[in-house]
Enzyme design. Structure first.
Site, PDB file in Angstrom:
ATOM      1  N   ARG A  26       0.854  -1.191   0.000  1.00  0.00           N
ATOM      2  CA  ARG A  26       0.000   0.000   0.000  1.00  0.00           C
ATOM      3  C   ARG A  26       0.889   1.239   0.000  1.00  0.00           C
ATOM      4  NH1 ARG A  26      -1.930  -3.655   3.796  1.00  0.00           N
ATOM      5  NH2 ARG A  26      -4.036  -4.490   3.381  1.00  0.00           N
ATOM      6  N   LYS A  78      -1.720  -3.071   8.004  1.00  0.00           N
ATOM      7  CA  LYS A  78      -2.869  -2.685   8.810  1.00  0.00           C
ATOM      8  C   LYS A  78      -2.889  -3.471  10.118  1.00  0.00           C
ATOM      9  CE  LYS A  78      -6.007  -1.214   5.111  1.00  0.00           C
ATOM     10  NZ  LYS A  78      -7.308  -1.458   4.454  1.00  0.00           N
ATOM     11  N   HIS A  80      -2.132   3.045  -6.275  1.00  0.00           N
ATOM     12  CA  HIS A  80      -3.030   1.901  -6.061  1.00  0.00           C
ATOM     13  C   HIS A  80      -3.183   1.084  -7.341  1.00  0.00           C
ATOM     14  CE1 HIS A  80      -5.640  -0.179  -3.323  1.00  0.00           C
ATOM     15  NE2 HIS A  80      -6.642  -0.172  -4.188  1.00  0.00           N
ATOM     16  N   HIS A 110      -3.704  -8.848   2.666  1.00  0.00           N
ATOM     17  CA  HIS A 110      -5.153  -8.942   2.842  1.00  0.00           C
ATOM     18  C   HIS A 110      -5.464  -9.924   3.964  1.00  0.00           C
ATOM     19  CE1 HIS A 110      -6.118  -7.631  -1.574  1.00  0.00           C
ATOM     20  NE2 HIS A 110      -5.901  -6.603  -0.770  1.00  0.00           N
ATOM     21  N   TYR A 128      -9.482 -10.343  -8.051  1.00  0.00           N
ATOM     22  CA  TYR A 128      -8.568 -10.638  -9.156  1.00  0.00           C
ATOM     23  C   TYR A 128      -8.884 -11.963  -9.842  1.00  0.00           C
ATOM     24  CZ  TYR A 128      -5.835  -6.985  -6.890  1.00  0.00           C
ATOM     25  OH  TYR A 128      -5.433  -5.806  -6.322  1.00  0.00           O
TER      26      TYR A 128
END
Length: 316
Positions: A155, A179, A255, A281, A290
């Site tokens: 990211r 994250k 992105h 993820h 995807y």
């Protein structure tokens, strides 16, 4: 006696007093629950006594009426909150919404870049990084940024805030803090290793001569309040690089390059679970945007290797 209306009022009061729900939210919940009550009345079922099949019939009714998946999901959310309230208050011993599936929302395919476009972008960044003169540190920085972005798919927030300590580690791998503070290990391409090493040497020299803060903890330091390169500045500079490479800048962003990383890996045989780990993820469902790439690859695989497909080609 149907006490559903009174229980809805009690639910809305709880949402207001205990959860601080906004007036618009309360009004929306009220309208949604009133609509369910009206539907269930036609089935001679009180809202407070509704079973899973009753609520499933309501959601099916919404679909037949042409409601979007997002609208159906909002109604289901209101029902979930309501029945959780009834359960917590001891007015129900079960939650009929627990077995209901949320309506599927169509997700747009991610914007991405072709391999040729990425190659041109990286080649332009490399060529500019080799130029001597004023601004060389910034050009080396840009080369390192785009190589890292395409090599790892991280990211943009993770990229610009990388710690300077990455320069002291084994250059073949990078530890990324994503994250929730979760760390993941991603391999680097040789071109990314080289670009980062070149930038690192120039950064060290700039620190020695006082042109950069020697005490900065970031790989891409900035005089801003965060202490590292703002992502908006990088996004702007990326568009500038793309323009100089003769590429369209309208839909290009960090992105989009992250999507290119994932799409190109999958198109060349990577496993979806592996790509999930590399992207950071938490849920495989996020990576499944995807799957169109996998479908194209599998179609090509069948057309190339299946004996019947080969026979059809030979007949042509």
């Amino acid at each position: 006696m149907d006490l559903s209306a009174a229980q809805v009022e009690a639910f809305l009061e709880m949402m207001s007093a205990e959860r601080g729900a906004a007036p618009n939210t309360l009004a929306s919940y009220g309208r949604d629950l009133d609509d369910v009550r009206a539907f269930l009345k036609g089935r001679r079922v009180a809202l407070t006594a509704a079973k899973s099949d009753d609520l499933r019939a309501y959601l099916s009714h919404l679909s037949d009426e042409g409601f979007k998946a997002s609208s159906q999901a909002r109604r289901l959310s209101a029902l979930r909150q309501f029945f959780k309230f009834l359960y917590a208050e001891g007015l129900r011993t079960d939650d009929p919404t627990s077995v209901l599936d949320a309506p599927r929302k169509g997700r747009p395919l991610p914007k991405t870049m072709g391999i040729d476009a990425v190659t041109r972008l990286l080649a332009r960044a490399e060529a500019e990084a080799k130029e001597e003169g004023d601004g060389r540190l910034q050009r080396l920085r840009m080369h390192a940024l785009v190589e890292l972005l395409y090599a790892t798919g991280m990211r943009v927030s993770e990229l610009v805030s990388l710690p300077v300590t990455v320069l002291a580690r084994d250059g073949r791998f990078l530890v990324i803090r994503g994250k929730g503070g979760k760390e993941r290990l991603v391999p680097l391409s040789r071109t990314a290793e080289t670009a980062v090493a070149s930038y690192g040497r120039a950064l060290a020299e700039a620190k020695e001569t006082g042109r950069e803060d020697p005490d900065s903890a970031f790989l891409f330091p900035s005089a801003g309040k965060e202490g590292f390169l703002p992502r908006q500045v990088f996004a702007r500079d990326l568009k500038g690089l793309a323009a100089r490479a003769g590429l369209s800048t309208a839909s290009l962003s960090p992105h989009v390059m992250r999507h290119a990383f994932a799409s190109h890996l999958l198109a060349n045989g990577a496993d979806l679970r592996a790509v999930q780990e590399l992207l950071g993820h938490a849920d495989i469902s996020t990576t499944q945007i995807y799957t169109h790439v996998l479908e194209e690859r599998l179609h090509s695989l069948v057309q190339t290797h299946h004996p019947l497909a080969k026979q059809a080609k030979n007949k042509d």
